[in-house]
Write an enzyme that holds these catalytic residues in place. Structure first.
Site, PDB file in Angstrom:
ATOM      1  N   THR A 230      -1.467  -9.098  -9.409  1.00 29.15           N
ATOM      2  CA  THR A 230      -2.104  -9.678 -10.589  1.00 29.15           C
ATOM      3  C   THR A 230      -2.317 -11.171 -10.413  1.00 29.15           C
ATOM      4  O   THR A 230      -1.425 -11.898  -9.966  1.00 29.15           O
ATOM      5  CB  THR A 230      -1.236  -9.422 -11.832  1.00 29.15           C
ATOM      6  OG1 THR A 230      -1.072  -8.016 -12.000  1.00 29.15           O
ATOM      7  CG2 THR A 230      -1.879 -10.005 -13.081  1.00 29.15           C
TER       8      THR A 230
ATOM      9  N   PRO B 142       0.793  -1.224   0.000  1.00 29.92           N
ATOM     10  CA  PRO B 142       0.000   0.000   0.000  1.00 29.92           C
ATOM     11  C   PRO B 142       0.831   1.282   0.000  1.00 29.92           C
ATOM     12  O   PRO B 142       0.449   2.278  -0.612  1.00 29.92           O
ATOM     13  CB  PRO B 142      -0.827  -0.127   1.284  1.00 29.92           C
ATOM     14  CG  PRO B 142      -0.992  -1.602   1.473  1.00 29.92           C
ATOM     15  CD  PRO B 142       0.306  -2.196   1.001  1.00 29.92           C
TER      16      PRO B 142
ATOM     17  N   GLU C  76       5.316  -2.630 -13.522  1.00 27.97           N
ATOM     18  CA  GLU C  76       6.700  -3.103 -13.689  1.00 27.97           C
ATOM     19  C   GLU C  76       7.677  -1.930 -13.824  1.00 27.97           C
ATOM     20  O   GLU C  76       8.666  -2.003 -14.558  1.00 27.97           O
ATOM     21  CB  GLU C  76       6.805  -4.087 -14.857  1.00 27.97           C
ATOM     22  CG  GLU C  76       5.948  -5.319 -14.622  1.00 27.97           C
ATOM     23  CD  GLU C  76       6.423  -6.549 -15.356  1.00 27.97           C
ATOM     24  OE1 GLU C  76       7.618  -6.650 -15.683  1.00 27.97           O
ATOM     25  OE2 GLU C  76       5.585  -7.440 -15.587  1.00 27.97           O
TER      26      GLU C  76
ATOM     27  N   GLN D 143      -8.424   9.902 -31.874  1.00 30.46           N
ATOM     28  CA  GLN D 143      -8.625  11.164 -32.585  1.00 30.46           C
ATOM     29  C   GLN D 143      -9.063  10.923 -34.032  1.00 30.46           C
ATOM     30  O   GLN D 143      -9.947  11.614 -34.540  1.00 30.46           O
ATOM     31  CB  GLN D 143      -7.339  11.984 -32.546  1.00 30.46           C
ATOM     32  CG  GLN D 143      -7.517  13.451 -32.865  1.00 30.46           C
ATOM     33  CD  GLN D 143      -8.271  14.192 -31.769  1.00 30.46           C
ATOM     34  OE1 GLN D 143      -8.449  13.680 -30.674  1.00 30.46           O
ATOM     35  NE2 GLN D 143      -8.720  15.400 -32.076  1.00 30.46           N
TER      36      GLN D 143
END
Length: 383
Positions: free
Chosen positions: A158, A128, A365, A338
């Site tokens: 993950t 954290p 990473e 865009q």
């Protein structure tokens, strides 16, 4: 690591390209809506051997080198990033430390199951209050006889929801700061005191699960230390992340290619003022800039992977590749939205999802800013 021979790799690459085109791309929107990868696709990934791409053949894997891995990562970059993320920990950070420095007993216990996809792994480093500065992590592993007792919380882990094995970085020396105080542990999911938090809600990469992992007096034997040598965890993590950064750079390069294809297809079909917008030079300029970013990323990634295979390391180059390619895909995604105009802001178009998904690449990473620091420090040290 020796390369898989060219003929075998060519067959594997063809199979992965077909799998991505025929199975993954058509299921992108399903994953986006359900925020979950269908189990039948997970099973197909297992059947193709995708969970063992980089695990050595003697442990049931395929054993790709870095150059070959980057070629497949580019293919996976052309679809929803959640699919690659599911594989990432078994073929990357979740297993790499075990491959690099695990004992033979540790490798035999875990690598065959990781290669088959029977077992999922996770890499528990971030906390954290500690992300870019892992040398100051606070998770503690205190010696108690022949065991260690782990306490602390890890964040944004993950595949924690699916993982059966965690590589956990914890502080084992408490009277000195920095890298030498960190040790890497292999902790099975069913160890008492280990709990998984709720699935995080994220900006993008739906279908990719991240969660907190909590350790409350989690007791593991000293034999759970990777390589059974305390104090090597931080250096092992940095070694693991080197190749991981090359992989992420390749993934970003593949995403560039998909975004350019989406951009071109839309520009040729969309008509304004009586002609396709592809005929307008300002649209052409965005396509040209994007393709240049793609080619530069591809060249840098492939050069870095070749260097890594030759030398077993490429710290500065890996940081440079990750930094450039992930920043480049951000530019390409912005241009793709865009070019699509208002349609690019709508979720029915792939560029809207890619715009959100690729944003994370500049963070995980090692953020782009951390890569800048690493590059500069290595150059200054060399000077």
């Amino acid at each position: 690591m020796p390369a898989v021979d060219d003929e075998t790799f060519g067959q594997l690459k063809d199979a992965v390209e077909r799998f991505v085109a025929e199975r993954l791309v058509p299921n992108e929107m399903r994953v986006e809506i359900e925020d979950e990868i269908p189990e039948e696709i997970v099973d197909e990934m297992r059947e193709l051997g995708l969970f063992g791409l980089t695990i050595p053949p003697e442990y049931g894997g395929i054993g790709l080198n870095a150059r070959q891995e980057t070629q497949l990562a580019q293919i996976f970059g052309g679809t929803a990033l959640a699919f690659r993320s599911l594989l990432a920990t078994n073929i990357g950070i979740g297993a790499r430390g075990l491959i690099f420095e695990g004992t033979e007993e540790q490798k035999q216990a875990y690598l065959p199951k990781l290669a088959s996809g029977e077992l999922m792994s996770a890499f528990a480093l971030t906390e954290p209050d500690t992300g870019s500065d892992p040398a100051n992590l606070t998770t503690r592993a205190e010696r108690d006889g022949d065991d260690y007792v782990i306490n602390g919380t890890k964040r944004y882990i993950t595949n924690a929801q699916r993982a059966g094995l965690f590589t956990v970085m914890a502080r084992t020396e408490f009277d000195k700061p920095g890298a030498d105080a960190i040790t890497a542990f292999l902790v099975p999911r069913d160890t008492p005191g280990l709990t998984i938090g709720k699935k995080d809600r994220k900006m993008g990469q739906r279908g990719t699960t991240t969660s907190d992992v909590m350790f409350d007096n989690v007791r593991v034997p000293a034999s759970a230390i990777i390589g059974q040598t305390p104090g090597r965890g931080f250096r092992l993590a940095m070694r693991v992340l080197d190749r991981g950064r090359i992989h992420i750079a390749a993934l970003a390069t593949g995403a560039c290619k998909r975004l350019i294809a989406e951009m071109i297809a839309f520009a040729r079909e969309r008509r304004q003022f009586g002609k396709p917008i592809a005929e307008y030079q300002l649209i052409q300029a965005m396509i040209a800039d994007s393709h240049t970013d793609y080619l530069a990323s591809k060249a840098l990634v492939e050069q870095t992977a070749t260097l890594y295979d030759r030398d077993g390391a490429a710290r500065t180059e890996a940081s440079a590749a990750k930094y450039f390619a992930t920043e480049a895909v951000g530019r390409v995604a912005d241009r793709a939205v865009q070019v699509h105009g208002g349609a690019g802001y709508m979720s029915e178009y792939a560029v809207e999802r890619f715009y959100r998904d690729v944003r994370l690449m500049r963070i995980y990473e090692g953020t782009s800013q951390i890569q800048q620091l690493l590059i500069a420090r290595q150059l200054l040290k060399g000077a």
